[in-house]
Design a protein around this motif. Structure first.
Motif, PDB file in Angstrom:
ATOM      1  N   ASP A  54       9.271 -18.009 -56.157  1.00 20.40           N
ATOM      2  CA  ASP A  54       8.278 -17.879 -57.237  1.00 20.40           C
ATOM      3  C   ASP A  54       6.895 -17.582 -56.656  1.00 20.40           C
ATOM      4  O   ASP A  54       6.160 -16.725 -57.161  1.00 20.40           O
ATOM      5  CB  ASP A  54       8.192 -19.167 -58.074  1.00 20.40           C
ATOM      6  CG  ASP A  54       9.465 -19.478 -58.824  1.00 20.40           C
ATOM      7  OD1 ASP A  54      10.183 -18.542 -59.214  1.00 20.40           O
ATOM      8  OD2 ASP A  54       9.740 -20.681 -59.033  1.00 20.40           O
ATOM      9  N   TYR A  55       6.539 -18.305 -55.596  1.00 21.58           N
ATOM     10  CA  TYR A  55       5.258 -18.099 -54.933  1.00 21.58           C
ATOM     11  C   TYR A  55       5.138 -16.663 -54.426  1.00 21.58           C
ATOM     12  O   TYR A  55       4.121 -16.001 -54.639  1.00 21.58           O
ATOM     13  CB  TYR A  55       5.099 -19.102 -53.782  1.00 21.58           C
ATOM     14  CG  TYR A  55       4.062 -18.676 -52.772  1.00 21.58           C
ATOM     15  CD1 TYR A  55       2.702 -18.860 -53.024  1.00 21.58           C
ATOM     16  CD2 TYR A  55       4.446 -18.069 -51.578  1.00 21.58           C
ATOM     17  CE1 TYR A  55       1.745 -18.440 -52.096  1.00 21.58           C
ATOM     18  CE2 TYR A  55       3.500 -17.658 -50.654  1.00 21.58           C
ATOM     19  CZ  TYR A  55       2.161 -17.835 -50.923  1.00 21.58           C
ATOM     20  OH  TYR A  55       1.225 -17.408 -50.013  1.00 21.58           O
ATOM     21  N   GLN A  56       6.173 -16.193 -53.757  1.00 20.38           N
ATOM     22  CA  GLN A  56       6.141 -14.838 -53.201  1.00 20.38           C
ATOM     23  C   GLN A  56       5.997 -13.781 -54.302  1.00 20.38           C
ATOM     24  O   GLN A  56       5.297 -12.779 -54.122  1.00 20.38           O
ATOM     25  CB  GLN A  56       7.402 -14.569 -52.355  1.00 20.38           C
ATOM     26  CG  GLN A  56       7.498 -15.402 -51.094  1.00 20.38           C
ATOM     27  CD  GLN A  56       6.404 -15.128 -50.078  1.00 20.38           C
ATOM     28  OE1 GLN A  56       5.704 -14.118 -50.134  1.00 20.38           O
ATOM     29  NE2 GLN A  56       6.217 -16.057 -49.135  1.00 20.38           N
ATOM     30  N   SER A  57       6.623 -14.010 -55.445  1.00 25.27           N
ATOM     31  CA  SER A  57       6.506 -13.074 -56.579  1.00 25.27           C
ATOM     32  C   SER A  57       5.081 -13.026 -57.101  1.00 25.27           C
ATOM     33  O   SER A  57       4.545 -11.943 -57.377  1.00 25.27           O
ATOM     34  CB  SER A  57       7.454 -13.482 -57.716  1.00 25.27           C
ATOM     35  OG  SER A  57       8.780 -13.355 -57.313  1.00 25.27           O
ATOM     36  N   LEU A  58       4.435 -14.209 -57.250  1.00 24.76           N
ATOM     37  CA  LEU A  58       3.046 -14.250 -57.717  1.00 24.76           C
ATOM     38  C   LEU A  58       2.108 -13.585 -56.711  1.00 24.76           C
ATOM     39  O   LEU A  58       1.174 -12.874 -57.081  1.00 24.76           O
ATOM     40  CB  LEU A  58       2.619 -15.703 -57.972  1.00 24.76           C
ATOM     41  CG  LEU A  58       3.192 -16.359 -59.223  1.00 24.76           C
ATOM     42  CD1 LEU A  58       3.020 -17.864 -59.170  1.00 24.76           C
ATOM     43  CD2 LEU A  58       2.535 -15.792 -60.482  1.00 24.76           C
ATOM     44  N   LYS A  59       2.382 -13.793 -55.438  1.00 23.05           N
ATOM     45  CA  LYS A  59       1.544 -13.190 -54.388  1.00 23.05           C
ATOM     46  C   LYS A  59       1.684 -11.670 -54.414  1.00 23.05           C
ATOM     47  O   LYS A  59       0.679 -10.941 -54.319  1.00 23.05           O
ATOM     48  CB  LYS A  59       1.934 -13.754 -53.021  1.00 23.05           C
ATOM     49  CG  LYS A  59       0.974 -13.302 -51.922  1.00 23.05           C
ATOM     50  CD  LYS A  59       1.147 -14.136 -50.678  1.00 23.05           C
ATOM     51  CE  LYS A  59       0.169 -13.742 -49.604  1.00 23.05           C
ATOM     52  NZ  LYS A  59      -1.088 -14.432 -49.707  1.00 23.05           N
TER      53      LYS A  59
END
Length: 196
Positions: A58-63
């Motif tokens: 999820d973090y990587q997608s937002l980044k």
């Protein structure tokens, strides 16, 4: 134009208790911003209340979508734990004032993102012995205490909030919470009111 009041301090400095008191103060009328983390949820926490608990994916997608305002990663004994603020529509300075919990590093990123005139640092200071006693007490209440992680975080905070870094960030005002948290809260409340 509204302000973002960024409450920061080392672990067990009383940030959560102070935050809860300030956010309930109807006279201040500060809006909440829920931050994100990839760390595991602690006993008693609820997704979307203390944090939005997200996976590394999820973090990587937002980044990748360039939705991260500020972030910091702690390399813990259990792998990397990320804490971050996402540009998800929660903050609109045209509609009011906000209260956020963060770190010295997150203050700098938020200040640079929104402008120094719009972000007010609230640095909570507590002596090392008091912090360590509070940390031991808090960790002992957990179903599965992680004392090794508690010690790592304590030492990391000493570096992250070094006097040199505080000076570099331009933070000059401190609020001391060594004994009476109510007097600390009253002092912070008065300081916030001076900006409203």
């Amino acid at each position: 134009m509204g302000k973002i009041f960024l409450l920061m301090g080392k672990s067990t400095s009383g940030k959560d208790t102070i935050y809860k008191s300030l956010i309930k103060d109807e006279e201040l009328a500060l809006k909440m911003v829920v931050l994100y983390t990839t760390r595991p949820m602690r006993d008693g926490e609820t997704d979307g209340v203390q944090y939005f608990f997200k996976s590394e994916e999820d973090y990587q997608s937002l980044k990748a979508a360039k939705k991260i305002i500020e972030e910091r990663t702690y390399h813990t004994n259990y792998g990397p734990w990320r804490y971050f603020t996402a540009d998800d529509g929660q903050i609109d300075l045209k509609t009011g004032n906000y209260l956020v919990i963060g770190t010295l590093e997150s203050y700098c990123y938020t200040r640079d993102y929104f402008g120094s005139e719009n972000v007010v640092p609230l640095l909570i200071d507590v002596d090392a012995r008091t912090r360590l006693e509070r940390a031991m007490h808090r960790e002992a209440k957990q179903e599965h205490p992680k004392y090794d992680e508690m010690c790592r975080r304590f030492l990391a905070d000493e570096e992250d909030f070094s006097e040199e870094k505080i000076a570099e960030a331009g933070v000059t005002k401190r609020f001391f919470n060594n004994a009476e948290i109510e007097s600390c809260i009253q002092e912070i409340t008065g300081y916030i009111k001076s900006f409203l």
